[in-house]
Design a protein around this motif. Structure first.
Motif, PDB file in Angstrom:
ATOM      1  N   CYS A  94       9.908  63.929 -72.011  1.00  0.00           N
ATOM      2  CA  CYS A  94       8.545  63.843 -71.490  1.00  0.00           C
ATOM      3  C   CYS A  94       7.572  63.671 -72.658  1.00  0.00           C
ATOM      4  CB  CYS A  94       8.231  65.124 -70.724  1.00  0.00           C
ATOM      5  SG  CYS A  94       6.496  65.282 -70.292  1.00  0.00           S
ATOM      6  N   PRO A  95       6.696  62.667 -72.587  1.00  0.00           N
ATOM      7  CA  PRO A  95       5.804  62.418 -73.728  1.00  0.00           C
ATOM      8  C   PRO A  95       4.703  63.475 -73.861  1.00  0.00           C
ATOM      9  CG  PRO A  95       5.353  60.859 -71.946  1.00  0.00           C
ATOM     10  CD  PRO A  95       6.565  61.643 -71.533  1.00  0.00           C
ATOM     11  N   ILE A  96       4.452  64.278 -72.824  1.00  0.00           N
ATOM     12  CA  ILE A  96       3.393  65.296 -72.905  1.00  0.00           C
ATOM     13  C   ILE A  96       3.912  66.574 -73.578  1.00  0.00           C
ATOM     14  CG2 ILE A  96       1.768  66.721 -71.590  1.00  0.00           C
ATOM     15  CD1 ILE A  96       1.161  63.658 -71.619  1.00  0.00           C
ATOM     16  N   CYS A  97       5.025  67.099 -73.102  1.00  0.00           N
ATOM     17  CA  CYS A  97       5.548  68.361 -73.662  1.00  0.00           C
ATOM     18  C   CYS A  97       6.627  68.105 -74.702  1.00  0.00           C
ATOM     19  CB  CYS A  97       6.101  69.244 -72.544  1.00  0.00           C
ATOM     20  SG  CYS A  97       7.504  68.489 -71.691  1.00  0.00           S
ATOM     21  N   ARG A  98       6.984  66.862 -74.922  1.00  0.00           N
ATOM     22  CA  ARG A  98       8.012  66.449 -75.888  1.00  0.00           C
ATOM     23  C   ARG A  98       9.335  67.173 -75.657  1.00  0.00           C
ATOM     24  NH1 ARG A  98       3.411  66.114 -79.371  1.00  0.00           N
ATOM     25  NH2 ARG A  98       3.035  63.909 -79.822  1.00  0.00           N
ATOM     26  N   GLY A  99       9.655  67.360 -74.377  1.00  0.00           N
ATOM     27  CA  GLY A  99      10.970  67.910 -74.049  1.00  0.00           C
ATOM     28  C   GLY A  99      10.990  69.412 -73.823  1.00  0.00           C
ATOM     29  N   GLN A 100       9.847  70.089 -74.096  1.00  0.00           N
ATOM     30  CA  GLN A 100       9.830  71.551 -73.958  1.00  0.00           C
ATOM     31  C   GLN A 100       9.724  71.994 -72.494  1.00  0.00           C
ATOM     32  OE1 GLN A 100      10.500  73.357 -76.751  1.00  0.00           O
ATOM     33  NE2 GLN A 100      10.719  71.235 -77.444  1.00  0.00           N
ATOM     34  N   GLY A 101       9.142  71.146 -71.639  1.00  0.00           N
ATOM     35  CA  GLY A 101       8.971  71.506 -70.229  1.00  0.00           C
ATOM     36  C   GLY A 101       7.791  72.436 -69.997  1.00  0.00           C
ATOM     37  N   GLU A 102       7.169  72.910 -71.071  1.00  0.00           N
ATOM     38  CA  GLU A 102       6.048  73.839 -70.943  1.00  0.00           C
ATOM     39  C   GLU A 102       5.040  73.584 -72.069  1.00  0.00           C
ATOM     40  OE1 GLU A 102       7.835  77.716 -71.313  1.00  0.00           O
ATOM     41  OE2 GLU A 102       8.327  77.409 -73.442  1.00  0.00           O
ATOM     42  N   LEU A 103       3.809  74.065 -71.834  1.00  0.00           N
ATOM     43  CA  LEU A 103       2.727  73.868 -72.807  1.00  0.00           C
ATOM     44  C   LEU A 103       2.057  75.214 -73.051  1.00  0.00           C
ATOM     45  CD1 LEU A 103       1.209  70.741 -71.010  1.00  0.00           C
ATOM     46  CD2 LEU A 103       2.494  70.676 -73.175  1.00  0.00           C
ATOM     47  N   SER A 104       1.643  75.455 -74.275  1.00  0.00           N
ATOM     48  CA  SER A 104       0.932  76.695 -74.601  1.00  0.00           C
ATOM     49  C   SER A 104      -0.419  76.704 -73.886  1.00  0.00           C
ATOM     50  CB  SER A 104       0.738  76.778 -76.119  1.00  0.00           C
ATOM     51  OG  SER A 104      -0.264  77.732 -76.415  1.00  0.00           O
ATOM     52  N   ALA A 105      -0.664  77.756 -73.088  1.00  0.00           N
ATOM     53  CA  ALA A 105      -1.894  77.805 -72.298  1.00  0.00           C
ATOM     54  C   ALA A 105      -3.126  77.751 -73.198  1.00  0.00           C
ATOM     55  CB  ALA A 105      -1.916  79.066 -71.429  1.00  0.00           C
ATOM     56  N   SER A 106      -3.048  78.392 -74.380  1.00  0.00           N
ATOM     57  CA  SER A 106      -4.231  78.430 -75.254  1.00  0.00           C
ATOM     58  C   SER A 106      -4.432  77.104 -75.997  1.00  0.00           C
ATOM     59  CB  SER A 106      -4.087  79.573 -76.265  1.00  0.00           C
ATOM     60  OG  SER A 106      -2.930  79.350 -77.052  1.00  0.00           O
ATOM     61  N   GLY A 107      -3.386  76.248 -76.003  1.00  0.00           N
ATOM     62  CA  GLY A 107      -3.506  74.988 -76.741  1.00  0.00           C
ATOM     63  C   GLY A 107      -3.908  73.811 -75.865  1.00  0.00           C
ATOM     64  N   LEU A 108      -4.196  74.056 -74.559  1.00  0.00           N
ATOM     65  CA  LEU A 108      -4.507  72.945 -73.659  1.00  0.00           C
ATOM     66  C   LEU A 108      -5.856  72.326 -73.980  1.00  0.00           C
ATOM     67  CD1 LEU A 108      -3.468  74.530 -70.224  1.00  0.00           C
ATOM     68  CD2 LEU A 108      -2.193  72.809 -71.535  1.00  0.00           C
ATOM     69  N   SER A 109      -5.918  71.001 -73.903  1.00  0.00           N
ATOM     70  CA  SER A 109      -7.209  70.332 -74.072  1.00  0.00           C
ATOM     71  C   SER A 109      -8.037  70.507 -72.791  1.00  0.00           C
ATOM     72  CB  SER A 109      -6.987  68.842 -74.330  1.00  0.00           C
ATOM     73  OG  SER A 109      -6.489  68.240 -73.155  1.00  0.00           O
ATOM     74  N   GLN A 110      -9.328  70.171 -72.896  1.00  0.00           N
ATOM     75  CA  GLN A 110     -10.219  70.240 -71.743  1.00  0.00           C
ATOM     76  C   GLN A 110      -9.629  69.449 -70.568  1.00  0.00           C
ATOM     77  OE1 GLN A 110     -12.857  72.199 -72.115  1.00  0.00           O
ATOM     78  NE2 GLN A 110     -13.385  71.978 -69.938  1.00  0.00           N
ATOM     79  N   TYR A 111      -9.141  68.243 -70.885  1.00  0.00           N
ATOM     80  CA  TYR A 111      -8.568  67.386 -69.843  1.00  0.00           C
ATOM     81  C   TYR A 111      -7.333  68.038 -69.230  1.00  0.00           C
ATOM     82  CZ  TYR A 111      -5.493  63.862 -67.878  1.00  0.00           C
ATOM     83  OH  TYR A 111      -4.644  63.201 -67.060  1.00  0.00           O
ATOM     84  N   GLN A 112      -6.480  68.601 -70.101  1.00  0.00           N
ATOM     85  CA  GLN A 112      -5.239  69.199 -69.601  1.00  0.00           C
ATOM     86  C   GLN A 112      -5.519  70.419 -68.721  1.00  0.00           C
ATOM     87  OE1 GLN A 112      -3.281  69.679 -73.434  1.00  0.00           O
ATOM     88  NE2 GLN A 112      -1.884  67.973 -72.970  1.00  0.00           N
ATOM     89  N   ARG A 113      -6.555  71.175 -69.048  1.00  0.00           N
ATOM     90  CA  ARG A 113      -6.904  72.353 -68.235  1.00  0.00           C
ATOM     91  C   ARG A 113      -7.210  71.958 -66.802  1.00  0.00           C
ATOM     92  NH1 ARG A 113      -7.526  76.817 -71.581  1.00  0.00           N
ATOM     93  NH2 ARG A 113      -8.230  78.107 -69.853  1.00  0.00           N
ATOM     94  N   GLY A 114      -7.684  70.717 -66.621  1.00  0.00           N
ATOM     95  CA  GLY A 114      -7.975  70.218 -65.276  1.00  0.00           C
ATOM     96  C   GLY A 114      -6.759  70.197 -64.356  1.00  0.00           C
ATOM     97  N   HIS A 115      -5.585  70.168 -64.956  1.00  0.00           N
ATOM     98  CA  HIS A 115      -4.342  70.189 -64.171  1.00  0.00           C
ATOM     99  C   HIS A 115      -3.985  71.596 -63.699  1.00  0.00           C
ATOM    100  CE1 HIS A 115      -3.014  66.003 -64.610  1.00  0.00           C
ATOM    101  NE2 HIS A 115      -3.542  66.061 -65.831  1.00  0.00           N
ATOM    102  N   TYR A 116      -4.688  72.617 -64.243  1.00  0.00           N
ATOM    103  CA  TYR A 116      -4.344  74.003 -63.922  1.00  0.00           C
ATOM    104  C   TYR A 116      -5.583  74.717 -63.411  1.00  0.00           C
ATOM    105  CZ  TYR A 116      -0.378  72.674 -66.825  1.00  0.00           C
ATOM    106  OH  TYR A 116       0.707  72.026 -67.337  1.00  0.00           O
ATOM    107  N   PRO A 117      -5.990  74.434 -62.148  1.00  0.00           N
ATOM    108  CA  PRO A 117      -7.243  75.006 -61.657  1.00  0.00           C
ATOM    109  C   PRO A 117      -7.240  76.525 -61.610  1.00  0.00           C
ATOM    110  CG  PRO A 117      -6.121  73.695 -59.945  1.00  0.00           C
ATOM    111  CD  PRO A 117      -5.337  73.548 -61.175  1.00  0.00           C
ATOM    112  N   GLY A 118      -6.033  77.160 -61.502  1.00  0.00           N
ATOM    113  CA  GLY A 118      -5.990  78.615 -61.410  1.00  0.00           C
ATOM    114  C   GLY A 118      -6.107  79.331 -62.740  1.00  0.00           C
ATOM    115  N   LEU A 119      -6.031  78.549 -63.824  1.00  0.00           N
ATOM    116  CA  LEU A 119      -5.980  79.144 -65.163  1.00  0.00           C
ATOM    117  C   LEU A 119      -7.381  79.583 -65.616  1.00  0.00           C
ATOM    118  CD1 LEU A 119      -3.438  79.361 -66.999  1.00  0.00           C
ATOM    119  CD2 LEU A 119      -4.373  77.409 -68.265  1.00  0.00           C
ATOM    120  N   GLU A 120      -7.437  80.793 -66.235  1.00  0.00           N
ATOM    121  CA  GLU A 120      -8.752  81.244 -66.721  1.00  0.00           C
ATOM    122  C   GLU A 120      -9.161  80.438 -67.944  1.00  0.00           C
ATOM    123  OE1 GLU A 120      -8.860  85.520 -66.662  1.00  0.00           O
ATOM    124  OE2 GLU A 120      -8.007  85.036 -64.702  1.00  0.00           O
TER     125      GLU A 120
END
Ligand SMILES: [Zn+2]
Ligand SMILES: [Zn+2]
Length: 222
Positions: free
Chosen positions: A196-222
């Motif tokens: 996966c070109p987004i997580c580079r194979g990890q399957g997960e992303l650090s919540a604190s490292g998300l960009s503004q755009y990426q946070r849009g994918h996680y509406p429940g996240l503080e």
């Protein structure tokens, strides 16, 4: 025995049979025989599309003896082939001023062509077996996800692009896609990197490292 090795066994049988027939013809019809030049040791790829199809194929050139005419060579070739169960036809072909007698023989899906001419001592042989699919097309298998909601690392979220798969979600980690008539083309999401070109194979992303755009994918996240 699985389907692939059965098909390979059948192709190898056709290859051995073609080699035996060509060897007999060349030994009978030409002088200074070099059967090693037949190069019928491995099947060759005949069609690169899936399913990959192979055949044994070879070309050999020798000289007829000076005392034997091309007509006698053609007639001898025809009777040897017919005696071995081949369907044989003969025709004449003019190629750049050289008149060739062309013997074409078919048996079990294999072909042999022999060209001989009164204008040259050269006798040329061309042989090929039937074309056989050697690897059945693989069913598309979905790989296991590297992360699930149960196994996501604390402080991380499942990748919004692959939803934890880790592999490129577009090509399912193959790196290529079918692009019409069973032709393969490079995956235009991972560019054949397979992950996966987004997580580079990890399957997960650090919540604190998300960009503004990426946070849009996680509406429940503080
Ligand atoms: Zn991902
Ligand atoms: Zn891909």
């Amino acid at each position: 025995m699985d389907r692939t090795s059965k098909a390979r066994g059948e192709l190898d049988r056709l290859g051995r049979s073609l080699r035996a027939q060509l060897s007999a013809l060349i030994t009978d019809l030409t002088i200074r025989v070099h059967l090693r030049r037949l190069s019928l040791d491995e099947p060759k790829l005949a069609d690169p599309r899936e399913p990959l199809r192979y055949h044994y194929a070879t070309i050999y050139q020798g000289n007829r003896p000076a005392t034997v005419t091309a007509a006698e060579t053609a007639s001898r070739a025809t009777s040897l082939l017919r005696a071995a169960g081949w369907d044989v036809t003969a025709s004449q072909e003019d190629d750049d001023g050289i008149l060739w007698t062309v013997i074409v023989a078919h048996r079990d899906g294999s072909d042999i062509r022999i060209l001989t001419s009164e204008d040259t001592p050269v006798v040329s042989f061309r042989g090929q077996t039937a074309v056989v699919a050697l690897r059945p097309p693989q069913p598309v298998q979905q790989p296991e996800p590297v992360r699930t909601p149960e196994t996501v690392t604390p402080g991380y979220v499942l990748c919004y692009e692959c939803e934890g798969l880790g592999w490129c979600p577009r090509c399912a980690g193959r790196g290529w896609m079918f692009a019409g008539s069973q032709r393969k083309s490079r995956c235009n999401e991972c560019h054949a990197r397979k992950v996966c070109p987004i997580c580079r194979g990890q399957g997960e992303l650090s919540a604190s490292g998300l960009s503004q755009y990426q946070r849009g994918h996680y509406p429940g996240l503080e």
